[in-house]
Design a protein around this motif. Structure first.
Motif, PDB file in Angstrom:
ATOM      1  N   ALA A 184       0.830  -1.207   0.000  1.00 55.34           N
ATOM      2  CA  ALA A 184       0.000   0.000   0.000  1.00 55.34           C
ATOM      3  C   ALA A 184       0.869   1.265   0.000  1.00 55.34           C
ATOM      4  O   ALA A 184       0.600   2.233  -0.725  1.00 55.34           O
ATOM      5  CB  ALA A 184      -0.924  -0.016   1.223  1.00 55.34           C
ATOM      6  N   ALA A 185       1.923   1.266   0.825  1.00 53.19           N
ATOM      7  CA  ALA A 185       2.817   2.424   0.866  1.00 53.19           C
ATOM      8  C   ALA A 185       3.512   2.631  -0.471  1.00 53.19           C
ATOM      9  O   ALA A 185       3.726   3.779  -0.907  1.00 53.19           O
ATOM     10  CB  ALA A 185       3.847   2.255   1.981  1.00 53.19           C
ATOM     11  N   THR A 186       3.868   1.533  -1.141  1.00 55.68           N
ATOM     12  CA  THR A 186       4.535   1.646  -2.444  1.00 55.68           C
ATOM     13  C   THR A 186       3.607   2.277  -3.472  1.00 55.68           C
ATOM     14  O   THR A 186       4.012   3.133  -4.265  1.00 55.68           O
ATOM     15  CB  THR A 186       5.004   0.263  -2.916  1.00 55.68           C
ATOM     16  N   VAL A 187       2.330   1.816  -3.463  1.00 58.13           N
ATOM     17  CA  VAL A 187       1.361   2.391  -4.405  1.00 58.13           C
ATOM     18  C   VAL A 187       1.163   3.879  -4.142  1.00 58.13           C
ATOM     19  O   VAL A 187       1.147   4.712  -5.066  1.00 58.13           O
ATOM     20  CB  VAL A 187       0.024   1.622  -4.315  1.00 58.13           C
ATOM     21  N   VAL A 188       1.011   4.245  -2.850  1.00 60.15           N
ATOM     22  CA  VAL A 188       0.827   5.664  -2.499  1.00 60.15           C
ATOM     23  C   VAL A 188       2.047   6.493  -2.895  1.00 60.15           C
ATOM     24  O   VAL A 188       1.918   7.602  -3.441  1.00 60.15           O
ATOM     25  CB  VAL A 188       0.528   5.791  -0.992  1.00 60.15           C
ATOM     26  N   ALA A 189       3.254   5.967  -2.607  1.00 58.38           N
ATOM     27  CA  ALA A 189       4.471   6.696  -2.968  1.00 58.38           C
ATOM     28  C   ALA A 189       4.577   6.876  -4.483  1.00 58.38           C
ATOM     29  O   ALA A 189       4.955   7.952  -4.972  1.00 58.38           O
ATOM     30  CB  ALA A 189       5.703   5.974  -2.428  1.00 58.38           C
ATOM     31  N   ALA A 190       4.250   5.806  -5.248  1.00 54.86           N
ATOM     32  CA  ALA A 190       4.304   5.909  -6.708  1.00 54.86           C
ATOM     33  C   ALA A 190       3.312   6.943  -7.214  1.00 54.86           C
ATOM     34  O   ALA A 190       3.610   7.735  -8.124  1.00 54.86           O
ATOM     35  CB  ALA A 190       4.040   4.549  -7.336  1.00 54.86           C
TER      36      ALA A 190
ATOM     37  N   LEU B  98       2.166   9.516  -5.506  1.00 53.20           N
ATOM     38  CA  LEU B  98       2.671  10.850  -5.140  1.00 53.20           C
ATOM     39  C   LEU B  98       3.775  11.320  -6.074  1.00 53.20           C
ATOM     40  O   LEU B  98       3.812  12.495  -6.469  1.00 53.20           O
ATOM     41  CB  LEU B  98       3.166  10.828  -3.694  1.00 53.20           C
ATOM     42  N   VAL B  99       4.703  10.417  -6.432  1.00 51.36           N
ATOM     43  CA  VAL B  99       5.778  10.781  -7.366  1.00 51.36           C
ATOM     44  C   VAL B  99       5.196  11.173  -8.711  1.00 51.36           C
ATOM     45  O   VAL B  99       5.609  12.166  -9.341  1.00 51.36           O
ATOM     46  CB  VAL B  99       6.778   9.628  -7.493  1.00 51.36           C
ATOM     47  N   ARG B 100       4.212  10.365  -9.186  1.00 53.69           N
ATOM     48  CA  ARG B 100       3.569  10.692 -10.455  1.00 53.69           C
ATOM     49  C   ARG B 100       2.860  12.036 -10.391  1.00 53.69           C
ATOM     50  O   ARG B 100       2.930  12.854 -11.318  1.00 53.69           O
ATOM     51  CB  ARG B 100       2.567   9.575 -10.803  1.00 53.69           C
ATOM     52  N   LEU B 101       2.182  12.292  -9.264  1.00 55.80           N
ATOM     53  CA  LEU B 101       1.495  13.574  -9.096  1.00 55.80           C
ATOM     54  C   LEU B 101       2.480  14.739  -9.071  1.00 55.80           C
ATOM     55  O   LEU B 101       2.220  15.803  -9.648  1.00 55.80           O
ATOM     56  CB  LEU B 101       0.683  13.539  -7.801  1.00 55.80           C
ATOM     57  N   LEU B 102       3.625  14.543  -8.433  1.00 57.10           N
ATOM     58  CA  LEU B 102       4.639  15.603  -8.404  1.00 57.10           C
ATOM     59  C   LEU B 102       5.160  15.915  -9.803  1.00 57.10           C
ATOM     60  O   LEU B 102       5.383  17.085 -10.151  1.00 57.10           O
ATOM     61  CB  LEU B 102       5.789  15.201  -7.476  1.00 57.10           C
ATOM     62  N   TRP B 103       5.367  14.891 -10.627  1.00 53.73           N
ATOM     63  CA  TRP B 103       5.821  15.124 -11.999  1.00 53.73           C
ATOM     64  C   TRP B 103       4.766  15.895 -12.797  1.00 53.73           C
ATOM     65  O   TRP B 103       5.097  16.807 -13.570  1.00 53.73           O
ATOM     66  CB  TRP B 103       6.129  13.797 -12.691  1.00 53.73           C
ATOM     67  N   LEU B 104       3.488  15.526 -12.615  1.00 52.54           N
ATOM     68  CA  LEU B 104       2.424  16.246 -13.326  1.00 52.54           C
ATOM     69  C   LEU B 104       2.342  17.702 -12.864  1.00 52.54           C
ATOM     70  O   LEU B 104       2.190  18.620 -13.682  1.00 52.54           O
ATOM     71  CB  LEU B 104       1.084  15.533 -13.103  1.00 52.54           C
ATOM     72  N   VAL B 105       2.438  17.909 -11.548  1.00 56.49           N
ATOM     73  CA  VAL B 105       2.409  19.280 -11.036  1.00 56.49           C
ATOM     74  C   VAL B 105       3.596  20.085 -11.555  1.00 56.49           C
ATOM     75  O   VAL B 105       3.465  21.278 -11.888  1.00 56.49           O
ATOM     76  CB  VAL B 105       2.378  19.253  -9.496  1.00 56.49           C
ATOM     77  N   GLN B 106       4.767  19.435 -11.666  1.00 53.29           N
ATOM     78  CA  GLN B 106       5.939  20.134 -12.201  1.00 53.29           C
ATOM     79  C   GLN B 106       5.702  20.581 -13.633  1.00 53.29           C
ATOM     80  O   GLN B 106       5.978  21.737 -13.989  1.00 53.29           O
ATOM     81  CB  GLN B 106       7.155  19.209 -12.144  1.00 53.29           C
ATOM     82  N   ASP B 107       5.179  19.688 -14.486  1.00 52.14           N
ATOM     83  CA  ASP B 107       4.920  20.055 -15.881  1.00 52.14           C
ATOM     84  C   ASP B 107       3.894  21.181 -15.973  1.00 52.14           C
ATOM     85  O   ASP B 107       4.054  22.132 -16.762  1.00 52.14           O
ATOM     86  CB  ASP B 107       4.447  18.829 -16.661  1.00 52.14           C
ATOM     87  N   LYS B 108       2.820  21.078 -15.171  1.00 54.10           N
ATOM     88  CA  LYS B 108       1.789  22.124 -15.199  1.00 54.10           C
ATOM     89  C   LYS B 108       2.354  23.464 -14.721  1.00 54.10           C
ATOM     90  O   LYS B 108       2.072  24.525 -15.308  1.00 54.10           O
ATOM     91  CB  LYS B 108       0.625  21.705 -14.310  1.00 54.10           C
TER      92      LYS B 108
ATOM     93  N   ILE C 118      10.390  14.652  -4.099  1.00 59.00           N
ATOM     94  CA  ILE C 118      10.447  13.222  -4.436  1.00 59.00           C
ATOM     95  C   ILE C 118      11.396  12.487  -3.495  1.00 59.00           C
ATOM     96  O   ILE C 118      11.104  11.378  -3.012  1.00 59.00           O
ATOM     97  CB  ILE C 118      10.868  13.059  -5.907  1.00 59.00           C
ATOM     98  N   VAL C 119      12.548  13.093  -3.221  1.00 56.36           N
ATOM     99  CA  VAL C 119      13.484  12.472  -2.272  1.00 56.36           C
ATOM    100  C   VAL C 119      12.841  12.352  -0.895  1.00 56.36           C
ATOM    101  O   VAL C 119      13.000  11.337  -0.190  1.00 56.36           O
ATOM    102  CB  VAL C 119      14.790  13.293  -2.216  1.00 56.36           C
ATOM    103  N   LEU C 120      12.081  13.359  -0.479  1.00 58.13           N
ATOM    104  CA  LEU C 120      11.394  13.291   0.812  1.00 58.13           C
ATOM    105  C   LEU C 120      10.361  12.169   0.824  1.00 58.13           C
ATOM    106  O   LEU C 120      10.254  11.415   1.808  1.00 58.13           O
ATOM    107  CB  LEU C 120      10.718  14.636   1.089  1.00 58.13           C
ATOM    108  N   VAL C 121       9.606  12.013  -0.260  1.00 58.77           N
ATOM    109  CA  VAL C 121       8.620  10.927  -0.341  1.00 58.77           C
ATOM    110  C   VAL C 121       9.300   9.568  -0.278  1.00 58.77           C
ATOM    111  O   VAL C 121       8.839   8.642   0.427  1.00 58.77           O
ATOM    112  CB  VAL C 121       7.790  11.084  -1.634  1.00 58.77           C
ATOM    113  N   ILE C 122      10.409   9.420  -1.003  1.00 58.11           N
ATOM    114  CA  ILE C 122      11.124   8.139  -0.997  1.00 58.11           C
ATOM    115  C   ILE C 122      11.675   7.835   0.391  1.00 58.11           C
ATOM    116  O   ILE C 122      11.622   6.688   0.867  1.00 58.11           O
ATOM    117  CB  ILE C 122      12.252   8.177  -2.054  1.00 58.11           C
ATOM    118  N   ASP C 123      12.192   8.847   1.075  1.00 58.11           N
ATOM    119  CA  ASP C 123      12.721   8.616   2.419  1.00 58.11           C
ATOM    120  C   ASP C 123      11.607   8.217   3.381  1.00 58.11           C
ATOM    121  O   ASP C 123      11.772   7.298   4.211  1.00 58.11           O
ATOM    122  CB  ASP C 123      13.428   9.877   2.911  1.00 58.11           C
ATOM    123  N   LEU C 124      10.461   8.886   3.303  1.00 56.89           N
ATOM    124  CA  LEU C 124       9.337   8.517   4.154  1.00 56.89           C
ATOM    125  C   LEU C 124       8.841   7.107   3.841  1.00 56.89           C
ATOM    126  O   LEU C 124       8.501   6.330   4.751  1.00 56.89           O
ATOM    127  CB  LEU C 124       8.195   9.535   3.975  1.00 56.89           C
TER     128      LEU C 124
END
Length: 421
Positions: free
Chosen positions: A20-26, A28-38, A83-89
Protein backbone atom coordinates in the motif's frame (compact mmCIF):
# COMPACT_ATOMS: atom_id res chain seq x y z
CA UNK A 1 2.23 -23.27 16.46
CA UNK A 2 0.36 -20.14 17.50
CA UNK A 3 3.63 -18.20 17.71
CA UNK A 4 4.55 -19.21 14.14
CA UNK A 5 1.04 -18.30 13.03
CA UNK A 6 1.26 -14.88 14.65
CA UNK A 7 4.66 -14.26 13.02
CA UNK A 8 3.23 -15.25 9.64
CA UNK A 9 0.25 -12.97 10.15
CA UNK A 10 2.54 -10.10 11.10
CA UNK A 11 4.69 -10.84 8.04
CA UNK A 12 1.69 -10.71 5.71
CA UNK A 13 0.42 -7.53 7.38
CA UNK A 14 3.82 -5.91 6.84
CA UNK A 15 3.81 -6.95 3.19
CA UNK A 16 0.33 -5.53 2.78
CA UNK A 17 1.32 -2.20 4.34
CA UNK A 18 4.48 -2.19 2.18
CA UNK A 19 2.46 -2.72 -0.99
CA UNK A 20 0.00 0.00 0.00
CA UNK A 21 2.82 2.42 0.87
CA UNK A 22 4.53 1.65 -2.44
CA UNK A 23 1.36 2.39 -4.41
CA UNK A 24 0.83 5.66 -2.50
CA UNK A 25 4.47 6.70 -2.97
CA UNK A 26 4.30 5.91 -6.71
CA UNK A 27 1.11 7.95 -7.04
CA UNK A 28 2.67 10.85 -5.14
CA UNK A 29 5.78 10.78 -7.37
CA UNK A 30 3.57 10.69 -10.45
CA UNK A 31 1.50 13.57 -9.10
CA UNK A 32 4.64 15.60 -8.40
CA UNK A 33 5.82 15.12 -12.00
CA UNK A 34 2.42 16.25 -13.33
CA UNK A 35 2.41 19.28 -11.04
CA UNK A 36 5.94 20.13 -12.20
CA UNK A 37 4.92 20.06 -15.88
CA UNK A 38 1.79 22.12 -15.20
CA UNK A 39 3.71 24.69 -13.13
CA UNK A 40 6.43 25.11 -15.78
CA UNK A 41 3.80 25.52 -18.53
CA UNK A 42 1.84 28.08 -16.49
CA UNK A 43 4.93 30.13 -15.61
CA UNK A 44 6.15 30.13 -19.22
CA UNK A 45 2.73 31.25 -20.44
CA UNK A 46 2.77 34.03 -17.84
CA UNK A 47 6.21 35.21 -19.04
CA UNK A 48 5.04 35.23 -22.68
CA UNK A 49 1.94 37.23 -21.71
CA UNK A 50 4.06 39.67 -19.72
CA UNK A 51 6.39 40.15 -22.70
CA UNK A 52 3.42 40.88 -24.98
CA UNK A 53 2.04 43.44 -22.56
CA UNK A 54 5.30 45.29 -21.96
CA UNK A 55 6.59 45.11 -25.55
CA UNK A 56 9.88 44.00 -27.04
CA UNK A 57 11.79 46.91 -25.45
CA UNK A 58 11.10 45.70 -21.90
CA UNK A 59 13.73 43.92 -19.86
CA UNK A 60 11.50 40.82 -19.71
CA UNK A 61 11.67 40.49 -23.49
CA UNK A 62 15.45 40.63 -23.38
CA UNK A 63 15.85 37.92 -20.76
CA UNK A 64 12.73 35.81 -21.39
CA UNK A 65 14.77 32.79 -22.55
CA UNK A 66 16.95 32.96 -19.45
CA UNK A 67 13.84 33.35 -17.31
CA UNK A 68 12.29 30.22 -18.88
CA UNK A 69 15.43 28.23 -18.14
CA UNK A 70 15.57 29.54 -14.58
CA UNK A 71 11.91 28.72 -13.97
CA UNK A 72 12.37 25.18 -15.23
CA UNK A 73 15.48 24.69 -13.08
CA UNK A 74 13.83 25.97 -9.89
CA UNK A 75 10.65 23.92 -10.36
CA UNK A 76 12.67 20.79 -11.18
CA UNK A 77 14.85 21.26 -8.08
CA UNK A 78 11.77 21.62 -5.85
CA UNK A 79 10.17 18.56 -7.45
CA UNK A 80 13.25 16.41 -6.89
CA UNK A 81 13.48 17.60 -3.28
CA UNK A 82 9.88 16.53 -2.63
CA UNK A 83 10.45 13.22 -4.44
CA UNK A 84 13.48 12.47 -2.27
CA UNK A 85 11.39 13.29 0.81
CA UNK A 86 8.62 10.93 -0.34
CA UNK A 87 11.12 8.14 -1.00
CA UNK A 88 12.72 8.62 2.42
CA UNK A 89 9.34 8.52 4.15
CA UNK A 90 8.38 5.42 2.16
CA UNK A 91 11.65 3.66 3.09
CA UNK A 92 11.26 4.55 6.79
CA UNK A 93 7.66 3.30 6.83
CA UNK A 94 8.51 0.05 5.05
CA UNK A 95 11.47 -0.71 7.31
CA UNK A 96 9.29 -0.23 10.40
CA UNK A 97 6.82 -2.90 9.25
CA UNK A 98 9.27 -5.75 9.96
CA UNK A 99 10.82 -6.62 13.30
CA UNK A 100 14.40 -7.13 12.10
CA UNK A 101 14.49 -3.77 10.20
CA UNK A 102 12.36 -1.69 12.58
CA UNK A 103 15.42 -0.11 14.28
CA UNK A 104 16.76 1.08 10.94
CA UNK A 105 13.43 2.58 10.06
CA UNK A 106 13.17 4.39 13.39
CA UNK A 107 16.68 5.79 13.07
CA UNK A 108 15.99 6.88 9.50
CA UNK A 109 12.77 8.58 10.55
CA UNK A 110 14.45 10.26 13.52
CA UNK A 111 17.27 11.48 11.29
CA UNK A 112 14.80 12.92 8.80
CA UNK A 113 12.83 14.61 11.57
CA UNK A 114 16.04 16.00 13.04
CA UNK A 115 17.14 17.44 9.67
CA UNK A 116 13.71 18.97 9.05
CA UNK A 117 13.67 20.37 12.58
CA UNK A 118 17.07 22.01 12.09
CA UNK A 119 15.96 23.41 8.74
CA UNK A 120 12.77 24.95 10.10
CA UNK A 121 14.58 26.20 13.21
CA UNK A 122 17.26 27.88 11.07
CA UNK A 123 14.55 29.33 8.83
CA UNK A 124 12.62 30.78 11.75
CA UNK A 125 15.84 32.11 13.27
CA UNK A 126 16.73 33.87 10.01
CA UNK A 127 13.36 35.62 9.71
CA UNK A 128 14.24 38.65 11.93
CA UNK A 129 17.50 39.19 10.08
CA UNK A 130 15.78 38.90 6.71
CA UNK A 131 13.12 41.39 7.77
CA UNK A 132 15.84 43.81 8.87
CA UNK A 133 17.69 43.37 5.55
CA UNK A 134 14.46 43.90 3.60
CA UNK A 135 13.78 47.07 5.58
CA UNK A 136 17.28 48.38 4.78
CA UNK A 137 16.86 47.59 1.08
CA UNK A 138 13.42 49.22 1.08
CA UNK A 139 14.82 52.43 2.55
CA UNK A 140 17.67 52.33 0.02
CA UNK A 141 15.13 52.03 -2.79
CA UNK A 142 13.21 55.05 -1.54
CA UNK A 143 16.40 57.12 -1.27
CA UNK A 144 17.51 55.98 -4.74
CA UNK A 145 14.16 56.90 -6.30
CA UNK A 146 14.15 60.30 -4.60
CA UNK A 147 17.62 61.25 -5.84
CA UNK A 148 16.80 59.90 -9.32
CA UNK A 149 13.71 62.12 -9.57
CA UNK A 150 15.68 65.19 -8.52
CA UNK A 151 18.67 64.58 -10.80
CA UNK A 152 16.47 63.65 -13.77
CA UNK A 153 14.80 67.06 -13.46
CA UNK A 154 18.24 68.68 -13.37
CA UNK A 155 19.20 66.65 -16.45
CA UNK A 156 16.12 67.90 -18.30
CA UNK A 157 16.86 71.49 -17.28
CA UNK A 158 13.77 71.88 -15.06
CA UNK A 159 15.81 72.45 -11.89
CA UNK A 160 19.10 74.31 -11.51
CA UNK A 161 21.67 73.57 -8.84
CA UNK A 162 24.75 75.72 -8.37
CA UNK A 163 27.13 72.78 -8.07
CA UNK A 164 25.53 70.62 -10.78
CA UNK A 165 24.55 71.18 -14.41
CA UNK A 166 22.78 69.20 -17.14
CA UNK A 167 25.96 67.55 -18.41
CA UNK A 168 27.03 66.10 -15.06
CA UNK A 169 23.54 65.31 -13.71
CA UNK A 170 23.38 61.97 -15.56
CA UNK A 171 26.67 60.49 -14.30
CA UNK A 172 26.01 61.91 -10.82
CA UNK A 173 22.67 60.12 -10.74
CA UNK A 174 24.25 56.78 -11.68
CA UNK A 175 27.08 57.23 -9.18
CA UNK A 176 24.63 58.13 -6.42
CA UNK A 177 22.64 54.97 -7.14
CA UNK A 178 25.75 52.82 -6.88
CA UNK A 179 26.80 54.49 -3.61
CA UNK A 180 23.33 54.10 -2.07
CA UNK A 181 23.08 50.39 -2.91
CA UNK A 182 26.63 49.64 -1.82
CA UNK A 183 25.95 51.37 1.49
CA UNK A 184 22.70 49.39 1.86
CA UNK A 185 24.48 46.11 1.10
CA UNK A 186 27.17 46.88 3.67
CA UNK A 187 24.54 47.60 6.32
CA UNK A 188 22.40 44.54 5.49
CA UNK A 189 25.33 42.11 5.19
CA UNK A 190 25.46 41.12 8.92
CA UNK A 191 21.74 40.30 8.88
CA UNK A 192 21.87 37.93 5.88
CA UNK A 193 21.61 34.19 6.72
CA UNK A 194 25.01 32.51 6.80
CA UNK A 195 26.99 35.75 6.71
CA UNK A 196 29.00 34.68 9.75
CA UNK A 197 29.89 31.25 8.37
CA UNK A 198 33.44 30.49 7.29
CA UNK A 199 32.30 29.42 3.82
CA UNK A 200 30.55 32.74 3.25
CA UNK A 201 33.58 34.67 4.45
CA UNK A 202 35.93 32.65 2.25
CA UNK A 203 33.71 33.19 -0.78
CA UNK A 204 33.63 36.93 -0.11
CA UNK A 205 37.43 37.08 0.12
CA UNK A 206 37.77 35.08 -3.12
CA UNK A 207 35.30 37.33 -4.96
CA UNK A 208 37.13 40.45 -3.74
CA UNK A 209 40.49 39.06 -4.82
CA UNK A 210 39.20 38.15 -8.28
CA UNK A 211 37.61 41.59 -8.65
CA UNK A 212 40.78 43.41 -7.60
CA UNK A 213 42.98 41.38 -9.97
CA UNK A 214 40.71 41.40 -13.00
CA UNK A 215 39.09 44.82 -12.85
CA UNK A 216 42.14 47.10 -13.00
CA UNK A 217 41.56 48.02 -16.65
CA UNK A 218 37.82 48.45 -16.04
CA UNK A 219 38.49 50.78 -13.12
CA UNK A 220 40.95 52.75 -15.27
CA UNK A 221 38.33 53.15 -18.01
CA UNK A 222 35.72 54.21 -15.46
CA UNK A 223 38.01 56.81 -13.89
CA UNK A 224 38.83 58.20 -17.34
CA UNK A 225 35.11 58.39 -18.12
CA UNK A 226 34.37 60.22 -14.88
CA UNK A 227 37.22 62.64 -15.57
CA UNK A 228 35.79 63.40 -19.03
CA UNK A 229 32.29 63.90 -17.63
CA UNK A 230 33.14 66.12 -14.71
CA UNK A 231 35.79 68.13 -16.54
CA UNK A 232 33.18 68.76 -19.28
CA UNK A 233 35.77 68.07 -21.95
CA UNK A 234 33.09 66.54 -24.17
CA UNK A 235 29.35 67.06 -24.43
CA UNK A 236 26.72 65.23 -26.42
CA UNK A 237 26.03 66.99 -29.72
CA UNK A 238 29.44 68.65 -30.03
CA UNK A 239 31.56 68.18 -33.14
CA UNK A 240 35.07 67.06 -32.19
CA UNK A 241 38.21 65.50 -33.60
CA UNK A 242 39.91 62.89 -31.42
CA UNK A 243 43.08 61.60 -33.03
CA UNK A 244 42.05 60.51 -36.53
CA UNK A 245 38.34 60.33 -35.64
CA UNK A 246 36.16 63.33 -36.45
CA UNK A 247 32.43 63.57 -35.90
CA UNK A 248 29.53 64.35 -33.56
CA UNK A 249 29.57 63.07 -29.99
CA UNK A 250 26.46 60.96 -29.36
CA UNK A 251 27.31 59.49 -25.95
CA UNK A 252 29.90 59.99 -23.22
CA UNK A 253 29.63 56.80 -21.17
CA UNK A 254 31.46 55.49 -18.18
CA UNK A 255 33.71 53.23 -20.26
CA UNK A 256 33.55 54.50 -23.86
CA UNK A 257 32.68 57.54 -25.97
CA UNK A 258 30.59 57.18 -29.14
CA UNK A 259 31.26 59.44 -32.14
CA UNK A 260 29.22 59.46 -35.36
CA UNK A 261 31.28 60.54 -38.36
CA UNK A 262 29.94 62.11 -41.52
CA UNK A 263 30.69 58.90 -43.45
CA UNK A 264 27.82 56.79 -42.17
CA UNK A 265 29.72 55.09 -39.35
CA UNK A 266 29.91 55.17 -35.57
CA UNK A 267 33.26 54.98 -33.80
CA UNK A 268 33.46 53.73 -30.20
CA UNK A 269 36.54 55.04 -28.42
CA UNK A 270 37.66 53.75 -25.01
CA UNK A 271 37.72 56.58 -22.50
CA UNK A 272 41.36 55.94 -21.66
CA UNK A 273 42.21 56.60 -25.34
CA UNK A 274 40.15 59.80 -25.39
CA UNK A 275 41.61 60.98 -22.11
CA UNK A 276 45.18 60.37 -23.26
CA UNK A 277 45.26 62.54 -26.39
CA UNK A 278 44.30 66.07 -27.48
CA UNK A 279 40.66 66.72 -28.41
CA UNK A 280 39.74 69.38 -30.96
CA UNK A 281 36.28 70.77 -30.29
CA UNK A 282 34.61 72.60 -33.19
CA UNK A 283 31.42 73.43 -31.25
CA UNK A 284 32.49 74.67 -27.82
CA UNK A 285 33.18 78.32 -28.76
CA UNK A 286 30.06 78.80 -30.94
CA UNK A 287 26.38 79.06 -30.02
CA UNK A 288 22.98 77.68 -31.04
CA UNK A 289 24.26 74.34 -32.27
CA UNK A 290 26.65 75.83 -34.85
CA UNK A 291 30.09 74.44 -35.61
CA UNK A 292 33.34 75.76 -37.02
CA UNK A 293 34.24 75.29 -40.68
CA UNK A 294 37.77 75.96 -41.86
CA UNK A 295 39.84 74.94 -44.84
CA UNK A 296 43.28 75.85 -46.13
CA UNK A 297 44.77 76.45 -49.60
CA UNK A 298 48.36 77.19 -50.63
CA UNK A 299 48.85 79.77 -53.39
CA UNK A 300 52.06 81.10 -54.90
CA UNK A 301 53.44 84.55 -54.14
CA UNK A 302 52.63 85.77 -57.65
CA UNK A 303 48.90 85.92 -56.82
CA UNK A 304 47.94 89.04 -54.80
CA UNK A 305 46.91 88.05 -51.33
CA UNK A 306 43.95 90.45 -51.36
CA UNK A 307 42.59 88.62 -54.40
CA UNK A 308 42.94 85.27 -52.61
CA UNK A 309 41.10 86.67 -49.59
CA UNK A 310 38.29 87.95 -51.79
CA UNK A 311 37.93 84.63 -53.64
CA UNK A 312 37.78 82.58 -50.44
CA UNK A 313 35.17 84.90 -48.96
CA UNK A 314 33.18 84.69 -52.20
CA UNK A 315 33.25 80.87 -51.99
CA UNK A 316 31.99 81.05 -48.42
CA UNK A 317 29.13 83.36 -49.42
CA UNK A 318 28.03 80.89 -52.11
CA UNK A 319 27.95 77.94 -49.75
CA UNK A 320 24.49 77.32 -48.28
CA UNK A 321 24.59 76.88 -44.54
CA UNK A 322 27.61 79.13 -43.88
CA UNK A 323 26.61 81.71 -41.29
CA UNK A 324 26.74 85.39 -42.28
CA UNK A 325 27.06 86.40 -38.61
CA UNK A 326 29.74 86.10 -37.44
CA UNK A 327 31.21 86.85 -40.84
CA UNK A 328 33.77 84.45 -42.37
CA UNK A 329 37.36 85.64 -42.40
CA UNK A 330 40.70 84.61 -43.90
CA UNK A 331 44.08 84.46 -42.20
CA UNK A 332 47.53 83.86 -43.68
CA UNK A 333 48.73 81.04 -41.45
CA UNK A 334 52.17 80.49 -43.03
CA UNK A 335 54.70 82.09 -45.38
CA UNK A 336 56.53 79.10 -46.81
CA UNK A 337 59.44 79.01 -49.22
CA UNK A 338 57.32 78.80 -52.39
CA UNK A 339 53.77 79.64 -51.37
CA UNK A 340 51.47 81.31 -48.85
CA UNK A 341 49.03 79.26 -46.78
CA UNK A 342 45.59 80.85 -46.53
CA UNK A 343 43.01 79.54 -44.06
CA UNK A 344 39.30 80.31 -44.39
CA UNK A 345 37.42 80.31 -41.08
CA UNK A 346 33.61 80.31 -40.92
CA UNK A 347 30.70 78.92 -38.94
CA UNK A 348 27.84 76.69 -40.05
CA UNK A 349 24.40 78.13 -39.30
CA UNK A 350 21.22 76.29 -38.35
CA UNK A 351 20.46 75.57 -42.02
CA UNK A 352 23.76 73.76 -42.53
CA UNK A 353 23.79 70.01 -43.15
CA UNK A 354 23.79 67.90 -40.00
CA UNK A 355 27.19 66.44 -40.78
CA UNK A 356 30.15 68.73 -40.96
CA UNK A 357 31.65 66.61 -43.73
CA UNK A 358 28.81 67.61 -46.09
CA UNK A 359 29.23 71.31 -45.30
CA UNK A 360 32.98 71.12 -45.89
CA UNK A 361 32.45 69.28 -49.16
CA UNK A 362 30.14 72.04 -50.43
CA UNK A 363 32.61 74.71 -49.31
CA UNK A 364 35.52 72.99 -51.06
CA UNK A 365 33.50 72.72 -54.27
CA UNK A 366 32.74 76.44 -54.24
CA UNK A 367 36.41 77.28 -53.54
CA UNK A 368 37.44 75.32 -56.65
CA UNK A 369 34.77 77.01 -58.80
CA UNK A 370 35.68 80.55 -57.70
CA UNK A 371 39.42 80.00 -58.26
CA UNK A 372 38.78 78.51 -61.70
CA UNK A 373 36.56 81.46 -62.66
CA UNK A 374 39.36 83.88 -61.77
CA UNK A 375 42.14 81.88 -63.44
CA UNK A 376 44.07 81.17 -60.23
CA UNK A 377 45.54 77.71 -59.88
CA UNK A 378 45.34 75.91 -56.54
CA UNK A 379 48.76 74.35 -56.59
CA UNK A 380 51.70 74.65 -54.24
CA UNK A 381 54.55 75.65 -56.58
CA UNK A 382 57.76 73.70 -55.97
CA UNK A 383 59.49 74.69 -59.19
CA UNK A 384 62.44 76.21 -60.99
CA UNK A 385 60.31 78.18 -63.44
CA UNK A 386 56.63 79.04 -63.87
CA UNK A 387 54.66 76.77 -66.25
CA UNK A 388 53.78 78.35 -69.61
CA UNK A 389 50.04 78.33 -68.78
CA UNK A 390 48.17 78.47 -65.46
CA UNK A 391 47.19 75.03 -64.19
CA UNK A 392 43.46 75.65 -63.86
CA UNK A 393 40.40 73.85 -65.14
CA UNK A 394 39.13 75.58 -68.32
CA UNK A 395 35.54 76.78 -68.53
CA UNK A 396 33.22 74.04 -69.70
CA UNK A 397 30.81 71.37 -68.44
CA UNK A 398 33.16 70.47 -65.59
CA UNK A 399 33.78 74.09 -64.46
CA UNK A 400 30.74 76.26 -65.29
CA UNK A 401 30.92 80.01 -65.11
CA UNK A 402 28.96 81.78 -62.38
CA UNK A 403 25.24 81.47 -62.99
CA UNK A 404 25.55 78.52 -65.40
CA UNK A 405 24.12 75.10 -64.66
CA UNK A 406 26.42 72.10 -64.22
CA UNK A 407 26.23 69.80 -67.27
CA UNK A 408 25.72 66.08 -66.77
CA UNK A 409 28.81 63.88 -67.15
CA UNK A 410 29.62 62.29 -70.48
CA UNK A 411 27.76 59.06 -71.10
CA UNK A 412 29.47 55.79 -72.00
CA UNK A 413 29.92 55.47 -75.74
CA UNK A 414 30.11 59.19 -76.58
CA UNK A 415 32.92 60.08 -78.97
CA UNK A 416 35.07 63.14 -78.77
CA UNK A 417 34.86 63.44 -74.97
CA UNK A 418 38.12 63.11 -73.11
CA UNK A 419 39.22 63.86 -69.60
CA UNK A 420 42.86 64.62 -68.88
CA UNK A 421 44.42 63.96 -65.48
Amino acid sequence: MSTAGNAADIWWVGLAWTAAATVVAALLVRLLWLVQDKAVARLRAWLVLLRRKQGHAAIVSTYVDHANSGVQWVVTALSWGLIVLVIDLWASFVLQQFSWTRSWGLRSFDWLMDVLGQFFSATLGAVPGLLTALLIFGLARLVSQAQCLLLERVERGEVRLGWLDKDTAGPTRRLAQVVVWLFALAMAYPYLPGSNSEAFKGLSVLAGLMLSLGASSVVGQAMSGLSLMYSRALRVGEYVKIGDTEGTVTQVGLFATRVQTGMGEEVILPNSVVFGQPVRNFSRLVEDGQFVLHTAVTIGYSTPWRQVHAMLLEAASRTPGVAAVPAPYVIQSALSDFYVEYRLCAQGNNNAPRRRAEALSALHANVQDVFNENGVQIMSPHYLADPPAPQVVPAGPWAPQRGEALQPPAQRGQRGASVGL
